[in-house]
Design a protein around this motif. Sequence first.
Motif, mmCIF file in Angstrom:
data_model
loop_
_atom_site.group_PDB
_atom_site.id
_atom_site.type_symbol
_atom_site.label_atom_id
_atom_site.label_comp_id
_atom_site.label_asym_id
_atom_site.label_seq_id
_atom_site.Cartn_x
_atom_site.Cartn_y
_atom_site.Cartn_z
ATOM 1 N N GLY A 88 0.776 -1.228 0.000
ATOM 2 C CA GLY A 88 0.000 0.000 0.000
ATOM 3 C C GLY A 88 0.808 1.278 0.000
ATOM 4 O O GLY A 88 0.233 2.372 0.017
ATOM 5 N N CYS A 89 2.136 1.156 -0.014
ATOM 6 C CA CYS A 89 2.980 2.355 0.034
ATOM 7 C C CYS A 89 2.890 3.112 -1.287
ATOM 8 O O CYS A 89 2.964 2.526 -2.366
ATOM 9 C CB CYS A 89 4.430 1.971 0.309
ATOM 10 S SG CYS A 89 5.560 3.368 0.330
ATOM 11 N N ARG A 90 2.767 4.433 -1.184
ATOM 12 C CA ARG A 90 2.656 5.269 -2.375
ATOM 13 C C ARG A 90 3.782 6.304 -2.439
ATOM 14 O O ARG A 90 3.661 7.332 -3.082
ATOM 15 C CB ARG A 90 1.287 5.947 -2.405
ATOM 16 C CG ARG A 90 0.132 4.951 -2.350
ATOM 17 C CD ARG A 90 -1.218 5.627 -2.291
ATOM 18 N NE ARG A 90 -1.552 6.301 -3.558
ATOM 19 C CZ ARG A 90 -2.630 7.070 -3.712
ATOM 20 N NH1 ARG A 90 -3.449 7.276 -2.695
ATOM 21 N NH2 ARG A 90 -2.875 7.642 -4.880
ATOM 22 N N ILE A 91 4.891 5.985 -1.764
ATOM 23 C CA ILE A 91 6.044 6.882 -1.730
ATOM 24 C C ILE A 91 7.130 6.341 -2.667
ATOM 25 O O ILE A 91 7.481 5.167 -2.589
ATOM 26 C CB ILE A 91 6.633 7.001 -0.314
ATOM 27 C CG1 ILE A 91 5.536 7.274 0.722
ATOM 28 C CG2 ILE A 91 7.719 8.067 -0.270
ATOM 29 C CD1 ILE A 91 4.796 8.563 0.521
ATOM 30 N N SER A 92 7.638 7.180 -3.524
ATOM 31 C CA SER A 92 8.752 6.795 -4.389
ATOM 32 C C SER A 92 10.031 7.466 -3.896
ATOM 33 O O SER A 92 9.986 8.490 -3.204
ATOM 34 C CB SER A 92 8.473 7.201 -5.839
ATOM 35 O OG SER A 92 8.327 8.609 -5.953
ATOM 36 N N ALA A 93 11.169 6.882 -4.256
ATOM 37 C CA ALA A 93 12.471 7.461 -3.906
ATOM 38 C C ALA A 93 13.226 7.788 -5.187
ATOM 39 O O ALA A 93 13.085 7.088 -6.200
ATOM 40 C CB ALA A 93 13.280 6.501 -3.041
ATOM 41 N N HIS A 94 14.028 8.844 -5.126
ATOM 42 C CA HIS A 94 14.758 9.295 -6.306
ATOM 43 C C HIS A 94 16.136 9.801 -5.889
ATOM 44 O O HIS A 94 16.266 10.494 -4.873
ATOM 45 C CB HIS A 94 14.000 10.427 -7.005
ATOM 46 C CG HIS A 94 12.573 10.092 -7.293
ATOM 47 N ND1 HIS A 94 12.163 9.509 -8.465
ATOM 48 C CD2 HIS A 94 11.453 10.234 -6.528
ATOM 49 C CE1 HIS A 94 10.854 9.313 -8.425
ATOM 50 N NE2 HIS A 94 10.397 9.744 -7.256
ATOM 51 N N LEU A 95 17.150 9.455 -6.682
ATOM 52 C CA LEU A 95 18.511 9.935 -6.450
ATOM 53 C C LEU A 95 18.812 11.014 -7.483
ATOM 54 O O LEU A 95 18.927 10.730 -8.677
ATOM 55 C CB LEU A 95 19.520 8.795 -6.572
ATOM 56 C CG LEU A 95 20.982 9.178 -6.324
ATOM 57 C CD1 LEU A 95 21.200 9.556 -4.853
ATOM 58 C CD2 LEU A 95 21.919 8.035 -6.717
ATOM 59 N N LEU A 96 18.908 12.264 -7.022
ATOM 60 C CA LEU A 96 19.218 13.391 -7.891
ATOM 61 C C LEU A 96 20.734 13.578 -7.921
ATOM 62 O O LEU A 96 21.359 13.790 -6.886
ATOM 63 C CB LEU A 96 18.535 14.660 -7.381
ATOM 64 C CG LEU A 96 18.873 15.950 -8.120
ATOM 65 C CD1 LEU A 96 18.405 15.889 -9.572
ATOM 66 C CD2 LEU A 96 18.290 17.164 -7.404
ATOM 67 N N VAL A 97 21.308 13.493 -9.121
ATOM 68 C CA VAL A 97 22.760 13.611 -9.277
ATOM 69 C C VAL A 97 23.048 14.781 -10.220
ATOM 70 O O VAL A 97 23.036 14.620 -11.446
ATOM 71 C CB VAL A 97 23.364 12.307 -9.831
ATOM 72 C CG1 VAL A 97 24.885 12.427 -9.938
ATOM 73 C CG2 VAL A 97 22.982 11.122 -8.942
ATOM 74 N N PRO A 98 23.268 15.962 -9.676
ATOM 75 C CA PRO A 98 23.547 17.120 -10.539
ATOM 76 C C PRO A 98 24.891 16.977 -11.247
ATOM 77 O O PRO A 98 25.809 16.309 -10.754
ATOM 78 C CB PRO A 98 23.579 18.295 -9.558
ATOM 79 C CG PRO A 98 22.907 17.792 -8.309
ATOM 80 C CD PRO A 98 23.210 16.336 -8.259
#
Length: 284
Positions: free
Chosen positions: A187-197
């Motif tokens: 039921g989790c609706r959270i996503s994770a993202h790695l931002l690499v400038p």
Amino acid sequence: MGAIAVTMHPALAAGRAAVITGGASGIGLAAAKRFIALGMKVCLADTNDAALAAAVAALGAPAGTALAVRTDVSQLADVQRLKETAYATFGEVAVLMNNAGTAPGGGPWDHYERWRRVLDVNLWGVINGVQTFAQAMIDQKTPGAIISTGSKQGITCPPGDTAYNVSKAGVKVLTEALAHELRNVPGCRISAHLLVPGFTFTGITRPRRAEKPDAAWWPEQVVDMMVERMSAGDFYIICPDNDVTTPVDHKRIQWAAEDIIQNRPALSRWHPDYKDAFAAFMKA
């Protein structure tokens, strides 16, 4: 055929709230401006009261939609207070952007105190953010996103600032594990993202240069790519700049990974015996 429109990430919606560490300048402030433009509410966290006040003023946000909380992300109690303040003010958090960072650190055997500071802010700051916010965001049962700002130096690990590389490599590993765990929570609706400038003109680079170098991106360009790529569902958001293209980034990352597979010397890209081989690989 025209371009296919990308639906905005559901966390980036009018009325939702975002918490941004390192939010008083650079990429964090650029993200806050973008979120406000989307009709969101923002909570900026940073260590300098004057800078925070100036940042909130620069947002030009509607009354009640922008909040500043002085926060040292290396201190768990500070991050817990940040969470309590954000939830008390906005009632929920849709986006957590673990963006606070510092440099320089040091080499393998020097600048011990700088090592501690860089790891405390760059790595423990993200750990503290995830530990403090993740479960509460999951429990909301609403769409959300946790974004952590990494670095190419945490992937290819160039010689120089080993402490910074270690901190950003740790952010990469933590955020990868976070993405895995989140997608396995029912039921989790959270996503994770790695931002690499890529090379970006921010507070970390600005002290060395009065004007933006031609090779650097503006923070707003990084945020544009972040919003586009997270909306497309991407985990790895590796930004180019005006000097380094995406294909060049990919080949550098591939070479670094193949040091292990091919049993080359550590950091062979910078080893004199492999100079010609690396150059040929990049041209192939």
